[in-house]
Write a protein that holds these residues in place. Structure first.
Motif, PDB file in Angstrom:
ATOM      1  N   GLY A 226      -1.511   5.454  -0.055  1.00  0.00           N
ATOM      2  CA  GLY A 226      -2.357   5.455  -1.242  1.00  0.00           C
ATOM      3  C   GLY A 226      -3.444   4.412  -1.109  1.00  0.00           C
ATOM      4  O   GLY A 226      -3.814   4.009  -0.004  1.00  0.00           O
ATOM      5  N   ARG A 227      -3.954   3.964  -2.239  1.00  0.00           N
ATOM      6  CA  ARG A 227      -4.948   2.886  -2.235  1.00  0.00           C
ATOM      7  C   ARG A 227      -4.182   1.570  -2.307  1.00  0.00           C
ATOM      8  O   ARG A 227      -3.964   0.996  -3.381  1.00  0.00           O
ATOM      9  CB  ARG A 227      -5.892   3.016  -3.422  1.00  0.00           C
ATOM     10  CG  ARG A 227      -7.129   2.125  -3.251  1.00  0.00           C
ATOM     11  CD  ARG A 227      -8.043   2.280  -4.403  1.00  0.00           C
ATOM     12  NE  ARG A 227      -7.790   1.074  -5.214  1.00  0.00           N
ATOM     13  CZ  ARG A 227      -8.368   0.807  -6.347  1.00  0.00           C
ATOM     14  NH1 ARG A 227      -9.207   1.644  -6.872  1.00  0.00           N
ATOM     15  NH2 ARG A 227      -8.103  -0.300  -6.981  1.00  0.00           N
ATOM     16  N   VAL A 228      -3.733   1.113  -1.141  1.00  0.00           N
ATOM     17  CA  VAL A 228      -2.866  -0.059  -1.069  1.00  0.00           C
ATOM     18  C   VAL A 228      -3.420  -1.139  -0.134  1.00  0.00           C
ATOM     19  O   VAL A 228      -2.749  -2.142   0.094  1.00  0.00           O
ATOM     20  CB  VAL A 228      -1.430   0.330  -0.658  1.00  0.00           C
ATOM     21  CG1 VAL A 228      -0.753   1.118  -1.773  1.00  0.00           C
ATOM     22  CG2 VAL A 228      -1.407   1.136   0.631  1.00  0.00           C
ATOM     23  N   GLN A 229      -4.601  -0.919   0.401  1.00  0.00           N
ATOM     24  CA  GLN A 229      -5.253  -1.955   1.205  1.00  0.00           C
ATOM     25  C   GLN A 229      -6.520  -2.394   0.498  1.00  0.00           C
ATOM     26  O   GLN A 229      -7.198  -1.605  -0.149  1.00  0.00           O
ATOM     27  CB  GLN A 229      -5.563  -1.440   2.611  1.00  0.00           C
ATOM     28  CG  GLN A 229      -4.326  -1.261   3.452  1.00  0.00           C
ATOM     29  CD  GLN A 229      -4.638  -1.011   4.919  1.00  0.00           C
ATOM     30  OE1 GLN A 229      -5.748  -1.214   5.382  1.00  0.00           O
ATOM     31  NE2 GLN A 229      -3.633  -0.569   5.652  1.00  0.00           N
ATOM     32  N   GLY A 230      -6.818  -3.689   0.599  1.00  0.00           N
ATOM     33  CA  GLY A 230      -8.012  -4.231  -0.026  1.00  0.00           C
ATOM     34  C   GLY A 230      -7.878  -4.466  -1.522  1.00  0.00           C
ATOM     35  O   GLY A 230      -8.876  -4.664  -2.209  1.00  0.00           O
ATOM     36  N   VAL A 231      -6.645  -4.429  -2.035  1.00  0.00           N
ATOM     37  CA  VAL A 231      -6.408  -4.626  -3.473  1.00  0.00           C
ATOM     38  C   VAL A 231      -5.316  -5.683  -3.719  1.00  0.00           C
ATOM     39  O   VAL A 231      -4.714  -5.708  -4.773  1.00  0.00           O
ATOM     40  CB  VAL A 231      -6.036  -3.286  -4.179  1.00  0.00           C
ATOM     41  CG1 VAL A 231      -7.212  -2.341  -4.176  1.00  0.00           C
ATOM     42  CG2 VAL A 231      -4.809  -2.651  -3.539  1.00  0.00           C
ATOM     43  N   ASN A 232      -5.050  -6.533  -2.719  1.00  0.00           N
ATOM     44  CA  ASN A 232      -4.020  -7.576  -2.775  1.00  0.00           C
ATOM     45  C   ASN A 232      -2.614  -7.006  -2.974  1.00  0.00           C
ATOM     46  O   ASN A 232      -1.734  -7.648  -3.542  1.00  0.00           O
ATOM     47  CB  ASN A 232      -4.327  -8.619  -3.847  1.00  0.00           C
ATOM     48  CG  ASN A 232      -3.478  -9.874  -3.671  1.00  0.00           C
ATOM     49  OD1 ASN A 232      -3.183 -10.281  -2.550  1.00  0.00           O
ATOM     50  ND2 ASN A 232      -3.059 -10.471  -4.766  1.00  0.00           N
ATOM     51  N   TYR A 233      -2.395  -5.798  -2.505  1.00  0.00           N
ATOM     52  CA  TYR A 233      -1.078  -5.167  -2.627  1.00  0.00           C
ATOM     53  C   TYR A 233      -0.007  -5.984  -1.894  1.00  0.00           C
ATOM     54  O   TYR A 233       1.079  -6.212  -2.425  1.00  0.00           O
ATOM     55  CB  TYR A 233      -1.139  -3.733  -2.085  1.00  0.00           C
ATOM     56  CG  TYR A 233       0.148  -2.978  -2.240  1.00  0.00           C
ATOM     57  CD1 TYR A 233       0.468  -2.364  -3.441  1.00  0.00           C
ATOM     58  CD2 TYR A 233       1.051  -2.881  -1.188  1.00  0.00           C
ATOM     59  CE1 TYR A 233       1.656  -1.678  -3.600  1.00  0.00           C
ATOM     60  CE2 TYR A 233       2.235  -2.199  -1.332  1.00  0.00           C
ATOM     61  CZ  TYR A 233       2.542  -1.598  -2.534  1.00  0.00           C
ATOM     62  OH  TYR A 233       3.717  -0.923  -2.680  1.00  0.00           O
ATOM     63  N   ARG A 234      -0.306  -6.434  -0.672  1.00  0.00           N
ATOM     64  CA  ARG A 234       0.686  -7.199   0.096  1.00  0.00           C
ATOM     65  C   ARG A 234       1.082  -8.480  -0.621  1.00  0.00           C
ATOM     66  O   ARG A 234       2.262  -8.843  -0.657  1.00  0.00           O
ATOM     67  CB  ARG A 234       0.151  -7.529   1.487  1.00  0.00           C
ATOM     68  CG  ARG A 234       0.013  -6.303   2.372  1.00  0.00           C
ATOM     69  CD  ARG A 234      -0.648  -6.646   3.695  1.00  0.00           C
ATOM     70  NE  ARG A 234      -2.002  -7.140   3.431  1.00  0.00           N
ATOM     71  CZ  ARG A 234      -2.610  -8.083   4.138  1.00  0.00           C
ATOM     72  NH1 ARG A 234      -2.004  -8.650   5.163  1.00  0.00           N
ATOM     73  NH2 ARG A 234      -3.835  -8.467   3.833  1.00  0.00           N
TER      74      ARG A 234
ATOM     75  N   ALA B  61      -3.151   0.290  10.656  1.00  0.00           N
ATOM     76  CA  ALA B  61      -4.472   0.833  10.982  1.00  0.00           C
ATOM     77  C   ALA B  61      -4.761   2.149  10.264  1.00  0.00           C
ATOM     78  O   ALA B  61      -5.924   2.477  10.017  1.00  0.00           O
ATOM     79  CB  ALA B  61      -4.602   1.016  12.489  1.00  0.00           C
ATOM     80  N   ASP B  62      -3.730   2.899   9.900  1.00  0.00           N
ATOM     81  CA  ASP B  62      -3.932   4.202   9.255  1.00  0.00           C
ATOM     82  C   ASP B  62      -4.131   4.107   7.743  1.00  0.00           C
ATOM     83  O   ASP B  62      -4.193   5.118   7.049  1.00  0.00           O
ATOM     84  CB  ASP B  62      -2.780   5.149   9.582  1.00  0.00           C
ATOM     85  CG  ASP B  62      -1.439   4.693   9.023  1.00  0.00           C
ATOM     86  OD1 ASP B  62      -1.361   3.628   8.374  1.00  0.00           O
ATOM     87  OD2 ASP B  62      -0.440   5.422   9.241  1.00  0.00           O
ATOM     88  N   GLY B  63      -4.220   2.878   7.205  1.00  0.00           N
ATOM     89  CA  GLY B  63      -4.457   2.695   5.773  1.00  0.00           C
ATOM     90  C   GLY B  63      -3.197   2.534   4.951  1.00  0.00           C
ATOM     91  O   GLY B  63      -3.267   2.301   3.744  1.00  0.00           O
ATOM     92  N   THR B  64      -2.036   2.647   5.563  1.00  0.00           N
ATOM     93  CA  THR B  64      -0.773   2.448   4.859  1.00  0.00           C
ATOM     94  C   THR B  64      -0.371   0.979   4.940  1.00  0.00           C
ATOM     95  O   THR B  64      -0.981   0.186   5.656  1.00  0.00           O
ATOM     96  CB  THR B  64       0.353   3.327   5.457  1.00  0.00           C
ATOM     97  OG1 THR B  64       0.562   2.947   6.823  1.00  0.00           O
ATOM     98  CG2 THR B  64       0.002   4.801   5.365  1.00  0.00           C
TER      99      THR B  64
END
Length: 89
Positions: free
Chosen positions: A10-18, A38-41
């Motif tokens: 989903g939209r989980v990179q670049g949103v401070n998800y980690r 690398a695949d956005g996950t």
């Protein structure tokens, strides 16, 4: 002690998800990591007491309000002996 590996889509990179996952894991005493792929996950390893791992796993599936979790693939894995806390990679 149990361990699970999750791949979050989903939209989980670049949103401070980690960082958000790290906060929840540390609050429950769960060890492991959250790492962008690398695949956005996001790859998440959770290890600890069963109730705590399940609680963090549920949170991972919901995510913070600024992310959009579209799916989570979960695998039971063997606990590791080399973990110390929860890292954001």
């Amino acid at each position: 002690m149990i361990a699970r590996r999750l791949v979050v889509r989903g939209r989980v990179q670049g949103v401070n998800y980690r960082g958000w996952v790290q906060d929840r894991a540390r609050a429950r005493g769960v060890m492991g990591w959250a790492e962008n792929r690398a695949d956005g996950t996001v790859d998440v390893w959770l290890q600890g007491a069963p109730d705590d791992v399940v609680a963090v796993e549920r949170a991972v599936g919901e995510g913070p309000s600024h992310a959009r979790v579209e799916g989570v693939e979960t695998s039971d894995v063997h606990p590791r002996g080399d973990l110390d806390g929860f890292a954001r990679r």
